[in-house]
Write a protein that holds these residues in place. Structure first.
Motif, PDB file in Angstrom:
ATOM      1  N   PHE A 101       0.797  -1.224   0.000  1.00  0.00           N
ATOM      2  CA  PHE A 101       0.000   0.000   0.000  1.00  0.00           C
ATOM      3  C   PHE A 101       0.830   1.274   0.000  1.00  0.00           C
ATOM      4  O   PHE A 101       0.278   2.367  -0.104  1.00  0.00           O
ATOM      5  N   LEU A 102       2.125   1.163   0.130  1.00  0.00           N
ATOM      6  CA  LEU A 102       2.942   2.373   0.230  1.00  0.00           C
ATOM      7  C   LEU A 102       2.933   3.188  -1.055  1.00  0.00           C
ATOM      8  O   LEU A 102       3.053   4.412  -1.034  1.00  0.00           O
ATOM      9  N   LYS A 103       2.772   2.542  -2.190  1.00  0.00           N
ATOM     10  CA  LYS A 103       2.791   3.275  -3.460  1.00  0.00           C
ATOM     11  C   LYS A 103       1.561   4.155  -3.627  1.00  0.00           C
ATOM     12  O   LYS A 103       1.560   5.087  -4.427  1.00  0.00           O
ATOM     13  N   ASN A 104       0.486   3.858  -2.899  1.00  0.00           N
ATOM     14  CA  ASN A 104      -0.709   4.715  -2.955  1.00  0.00           C
ATOM     15  C   ASN A 104      -1.090   5.162  -1.551  1.00  0.00           C
ATOM     16  O   ASN A 104      -2.261   5.192  -1.192  1.00  0.00           O
ATOM     17  N   GLU A 105      -0.067   5.518  -0.769  1.00  0.00           N
ATOM     18  CA  GLU A 105      -0.269   5.825   0.648  1.00  0.00           C
ATOM     19  C   GLU A 105      -1.189   7.008   0.876  1.00  0.00           C
ATOM     20  O   GLU A 105      -1.813   7.134   1.924  1.00  0.00           O
ATOM     21  N   GLY A 106      -1.300   7.928  -0.107  1.00  0.00           N
ATOM     22  CA  GLY A 106      -2.135   9.104   0.091  1.00  0.00           C
ATOM     23  C   GLY A 106      -3.601   8.871  -0.187  1.00  0.00           C
ATOM     24  O   GLY A 106      -4.423   9.755   0.014  1.00  0.00           O
ATOM     25  N   LEU A 107      -3.946   7.669  -0.646  1.00  0.00           N
ATOM     26  CA  LEU A 107      -5.325   7.394  -1.026  1.00  0.00           C
ATOM     27  C   LEU A 107      -6.120   6.839   0.147  1.00  0.00           C
ATOM     28  O   LEU A 107      -5.636   5.988   0.890  1.00  0.00           O
ATOM     29  N   ALA A 108      -7.338   7.346   0.295  1.00  0.00           N
ATOM     30  CA  ALA A 108      -8.262   6.776   1.272  1.00  0.00           C
ATOM     31  C   ALA A 108      -8.766   5.445   0.721  1.00  0.00           C
ATOM     32  O   ALA A 108      -8.716   5.207  -0.490  1.00  0.00           O
ATOM     33  N   PRO A 109      -9.265   4.541   1.599  1.00  0.00           N
ATOM     34  CA  PRO A 109      -9.746   3.248   1.122  1.00  0.00           C
ATOM     35  C   PRO A 109     -10.737   3.327  -0.025  1.00  0.00           C
ATOM     36  O   PRO A 109     -10.670   2.534  -0.972  1.00  0.00           O
ATOM     37  N   ARG A 110     -11.657   4.295   0.011  1.00  0.00           N
ATOM     38  CA  ARG A 110     -12.645   4.401  -1.065  1.00  0.00           C
ATOM     39  C   ARG A 110     -12.002   4.763  -2.399  1.00  0.00           C
ATOM     40  O   ARG A 110     -12.530   4.454  -3.460  1.00  0.00           O
ATOM     41  N   GLU A 111     -10.837   5.439  -2.337  1.00  0.00           N
ATOM     42  CA  GLU A 111     -10.158   5.854  -3.568  1.00  0.00           C
ATOM     43  C   GLU A 111      -9.333   4.731  -4.176  1.00  0.00           C
ATOM     44  O   GLU A 111      -8.757   4.887  -5.244  1.00  0.00           O
ATOM     45  N   LEU A 112      -9.260   3.593  -3.477  1.00  0.00           N
ATOM     46  CA  LEU A 112      -8.538   2.443  -4.021  1.00  0.00           C
ATOM     47  C   LEU A 112      -9.401   1.665  -5.005  1.00  0.00           C
ATOM     48  O   LEU A 112      -8.955   0.680  -5.577  1.00  0.00           O
ATOM     49  N   GLY A 113     -10.624   2.109  -5.192  1.00  0.00           N
ATOM     50  CA  GLY A 113     -11.515   1.443  -6.141  1.00  0.00           C
ATOM     51  C   GLY A 113     -12.262   0.290  -5.499  1.00  0.00           C
ATOM     52  O   GLY A 113     -12.327   0.161  -4.269  1.00  0.00           O
ATOM     53  N   PHE A 114     -12.784  -0.590  -6.328  1.00  0.00           N
ATOM     54  CA  PHE A 114     -13.633  -1.675  -5.834  1.00  0.00           C
ATOM     55  C   PHE A 114     -12.857  -2.953  -5.584  1.00  0.00           C
ATOM     56  O   PHE A 114     -13.452  -4.022  -5.448  1.00  0.00           O
ATOM     57  N   THR A 115     -11.528  -2.836  -5.520  1.00  0.00           N
ATOM     58  CA  THR A 115     -10.708  -3.960  -5.087  1.00  0.00           C
ATOM     59  C   THR A 115     -10.539  -3.958  -3.572  1.00  0.00           C
ATOM     60  O   THR A 115     -10.062  -4.920  -2.997  1.00  0.00           O
ATOM     61  N   PHE A 116     -10.934  -2.848  -2.939  1.00  0.00           N
ATOM     62  CA  PHE A 116     -10.795  -2.682  -1.482  1.00  0.00           C
ATOM     63  C   PHE A 116     -12.092  -2.091  -0.958  1.00  0.00           C
ATOM     64  O   PHE A 116     -12.414  -0.940  -1.231  1.00  0.00           O
ATOM     65  N   LEU A 117     -12.848  -2.912  -0.205  1.00  0.00           N
ATOM     66  CA  LEU A 117     -14.193  -2.509   0.218  1.00  0.00           C
ATOM     67  C   LEU A 117     -14.384  -2.629   1.728  1.00  0.00           C
ATOM     68  O   LEU A 117     -15.474  -2.908   2.203  1.00  0.00           O
ATOM     69  N   ALA A 118     -13.308  -2.397   2.475  1.00  0.00           N
ATOM     70  CA  ALA A 118     -13.381  -2.586   3.923  1.00  0.00           C
ATOM     71  C   ALA A 118     -14.430  -1.697   4.584  1.00  0.00           C
ATOM     72  O   ALA A 118     -15.011  -2.059   5.616  1.00  0.00           O
ATOM     73  N   PHE A 119     -14.681  -0.503   4.011  1.00  0.00           N
ATOM     74  CA  PHE A 119     -15.696   0.399   4.557  1.00  0.00           C
ATOM     75  C   PHE A 119     -16.910   0.496   3.634  1.00  0.00           C
ATOM     76  O   PHE A 119     -17.711   1.412   3.749  1.00  0.00           O
ATOM     77  N   GLY A 120     -17.025  -0.463   2.722  1.00  0.00           N
ATOM     78  CA  GLY A 120     -18.109  -0.426   1.765  1.00  0.00           C
ATOM     79  C   GLY A 120     -17.827   0.579   0.665  1.00  0.00           C
ATOM     80  O   GLY A 120     -16.705   1.048   0.483  1.00  0.00           O
ATOM     81  N   ASN A 121     -18.876   0.929  -0.077  1.00  0.00           N
ATOM     82  CA  ASN A 121     -18.765   1.926  -1.135  1.00  0.00           C
ATOM     83  C   ASN A 121     -20.166   2.361  -1.523  1.00  0.00           C
ATOM     84  O   ASN A 121     -21.149   1.722  -1.158  1.00  0.00           O
ATOM     85  N   GLY A 122     -20.243   3.451  -2.247  1.00  0.00           N
ATOM     86  CA  GLY A 122     -21.544   3.941  -2.669  1.00  0.00           C
ATOM     87  C   GLY A 122     -22.262   4.713  -1.586  1.00  0.00           C
ATOM     88  O   GLY A 122     -21.646   5.202  -0.627  1.00  0.00           O
ATOM     89  N   ARG A 123     -23.570   4.816  -1.708  1.00  0.00           N
ATOM     90  CA  ARG A 123     -24.367   5.619  -0.784  1.00  0.00           C
ATOM     91  C   ARG A 123     -24.291   5.132   0.657  1.00  0.00           C
ATOM     92  O   ARG A 123     -24.408   5.919   1.584  1.00  0.00           O
ATOM     93  N   ARG A 124     -24.114   3.827   0.834  1.00  0.00           N
ATOM     94  CA  ARG A 124     -24.127   3.286   2.189  1.00  0.00           C
ATOM     95  C   ARG A 124     -22.716   3.026   2.704  1.00  0.00           C
ATOM     96  O   ARG A 124     -22.511   2.163   3.569  1.00  0.00           O
ATOM     97  N   THR A 125     -21.740   3.797   2.215  1.00  0.00           N
ATOM     98  CA  THR A 125     -20.400   3.714   2.776  1.00  0.00           C
ATOM     99  C   THR A 125     -20.449   3.996   4.272  1.00  0.00           C
ATOM    100  O   THR A 125     -21.222   4.845   4.728  1.00  0.00           O
ATOM    101  N   CYS A 126     -19.622   3.310   5.043  1.00  0.00           N
ATOM    102  CA  CYS A 126     -19.623   3.469   6.499  1.00  0.00           C
ATOM    103  C   CYS A 126     -19.393   4.927   6.886  1.00  0.00           C
ATOM    104  O   CYS A 126     -18.345   5.504   6.564  1.00  0.00           O
ATOM    105  N   PRO A 127     -20.347   5.567   7.582  1.00  0.00           N
ATOM    106  CA  PRO A 127     -20.168   6.976   7.973  1.00  0.00           C
ATOM    107  C   PRO A 127     -19.129   7.169   9.068  1.00  0.00           C
ATOM    108  O   PRO A 127     -18.679   8.277   9.311  1.00  0.00           O
TER     109      PRO A 127
END
Length: 515
Positions: free
Chosen positions: A423-449
């Motif tokens: 993950f160091l090569k994209n260290e500045g990206l939030a999980p949602r910005e990693l695309g749909f390969t990383f969904l630990a907090f969900g995505n879309g309208r029901r992303t974890c608040p």
């Protein structure tokens, strides 16, 4: 009978296969049994995410099951997850309905987590993201999180002082106490867990927190085959759910009444924690302006969502992350070196330092990738549509297998290996910005608040205990990383036991905490 029953089964299987083809449903698991469908795969719900992953290897990234007569769509690839959570997000923004736990434990689907996608949910979401979990409010309440982490350090020091041989620590209970105390201070302004729990209110609170995930984890077969209720099937579990909800409701109502009374008796001599309104105070202020909407039931539902979701998942992530670090001491060493270089050893790390700790962030991301708190994202279709070219009927339950997506060998190099460096090569990206390969907090309208809160809480706690203590396993054996599901939440099968001792280079700072 011996002739007609096998003949019936043959005709049933052929008819089911042809029906799926005609309806353009995705591939399905064989056999689909009469009446129960594929409910037989729920015999091992503790590893349901692994079971679905194995099935996807046979049937592909999109397949469907039948739970009784209820269709269930299972998605196990980033592209189909993106189609569901981005391109057709409004269609799949609902939660599955008709489950006993949602009706009984979660105020008949009126909480933020369980509510259908409608005006009520949008209002709850807006309150949560702006009024309760907004960046300004979280920053203003940062001293509470700092206090709780400092108290954890103090407790570890006291335990170490009492045992010269380095005490064996149950990290699950310690992390849970930190997160629960933090959430309760943010919500109602007081702590509930001390070294010894003696008050009746604290005991009731502890029971409520323990039982909610446990009873929510039960998959009631009678939800999918209603006729079983006639015979009293699972009656005891339903009774326990009702009893739990009644106790929780009384407890939460008591908190609301206490706050209303305190507000009336306020003499304007506010303590530090009263300078910034607690979450319950914010909600009761909204109740004064819109009493017809912000009823006590709505407030209780929001409070329960925040307590359960905000404490259990964060504590679990800390426990899993420390387990990985104990199994990979070279990673622990790198994390400590980063702290020394960025923070030093003459003060404790604070939340403002977290942005300068990319390797620590990579450790947390890799933990969430391998063992996400929510390995299955549950949705439901609000109208008929297609996914991956296959037909999805209205009201279909959808399970997005985050666990499988985040271990997909087509996406991740050595997907089952713990490698924070990825993950160091994209260290500045939030999980949602990693695309749909990383969904630990969900995505879309029901992303974890609560994503922002989770990063602050988990990051600060891990950074502090790594900075202050040297950690080791209780034996030469590797920490057992096996996991199991409680409802839709993942946790380690066995609580983490570990040993620690203060770092000699931090003794001056730690002596100040003792005093």
């Amino acid at each position: 009978m011996f002739i007609y029953f096998p003949l019936f089964l043959i005709i049933f299987f052929i008819t089911s296969h042809l029906y799926n083809k005609v309806q353009n449903f995705p591939p399905t698991l064989f056999p689909t049994l009469p009446i129960i469908g594929h409910l037989y795969i729920l015999k091992n719900t503790n590893h349901f995410h692994r079971t679905l992953t194995q099935i996807s290897k046979w049937l592909g990234p999109v397949f469907h099951l039948w739970f009784g007569t209820h269709p269930v769509l299972v998605i196990s690839s980033p592209s189909t997850a993106e189609e569901c959570l981005k391109q057709k997000d409004t269609i799949f923004a609902n939660r599955p309905l008709g489950l006993t736990s949602g009706k009984t434990i979660y105020y008949n689907y009126t909480t933020l987590v369980t509510s259908p996608y409608n005006d009520h949910w949008r209002k709850l979401r807006r309150i949560s993201t702006l009024e309760i979990l907004g960046a300004n409010r979280l920053s203003a309440l940062s001293y509470m999180r700092t206090d709780e982490v400092r108290l954890l350090v103090l407790r570890l020091l006291r335990l170490w002082d009492q045992d010269d041989n380095t005490p064996t620590l149950n990290m699950r209970s310690l992390f849970m106490e930190v997160t629960l105390n933090t959430m309760m201070r943010m919500i109602v302004g007081k702590r509930y867990y001390e070294d010894c729990i003696v008050s009746e209110e604290a005991e009731m609170f502890q029971e409520m927190i323990t039982q909610t995930p446990k009873l929510s984890s039960y998959t009631l077969i009678s939800d999918f085959i209603p006729m079983l209720r006639i015979f009293g099937y699972e009656k005891k579990i339903r009774k326990n759910m009702i009893e739990l909800q009644n106790n929780r409701d009384k407890f939460m109502q008591n908190l609301i009444e206490q706050q209303k009374k305190a507000t009336k008796n306020d003499d304007n001599s506010l303590s530090q924690e009263k300078k910034m309104k607690t979450m319950i105070e914010v909600l009761l202020t909204l109740q004064e302006s819109e009493p017809e909407y912000y009823k006590d039931e709505i407030i209780k539902g929001l409070m329960l969502d925040l307590i359960i979701a905000g404490s259990d998942t964060s504590a679990g992530t800390m426990e899993i992350a420390l387990s990985f670090l104990l199994n990979h001491p070279e990673v622990m060493k790198k994390a400590h070196s980063e702290l020394v270089n960025c923070v030093g050893e003459d003060r404790l790390v604070n939340e403002s330092d977290l942005a300068k700790l990319p390797y620590l962030h990579s450790i947390i991301k890799e933990t969430l990738r391998l063992l996400p708190p929510g390995p299955l994202i549950a949705r439901a279709s609000s109208k008929e549509t297609t996914i991956g070219g296959y037909r999805v009927p209205i009201g279909c339950m959808v399970l997005i297998n985050t666990w499988a997506i985040q271990r997909d060998p087509n996406t991740w190099v050595e997907p089952n290996k713990f490698m924070p460096e990825r993950f160091l090569k994209n260290e500045g990206l939030a999980p949602r910005e990693l695309g749909f390969t990383f969904l630990a907090f969900g995505n879309g309208r029901r992303t974890c608040p609560g994503e922002n809160l989770a990063w602050r809480m988990v990051g600060l706690t891990l950074a502090t205990i790594i900075q202050c203590f040297e950690w080791e396993r209780v034996s030469e054996k590797m920490v057992d990383m096996s996991e199991h599901l409680r409802g839709l939440t993942l946790s380690m099968t066995n609580p983490l036991l570990a040993k620690c001792q203060p770092r000699s280079t931090m003794m001056k700072v730690l002596s100040q905490i003792r005093n």
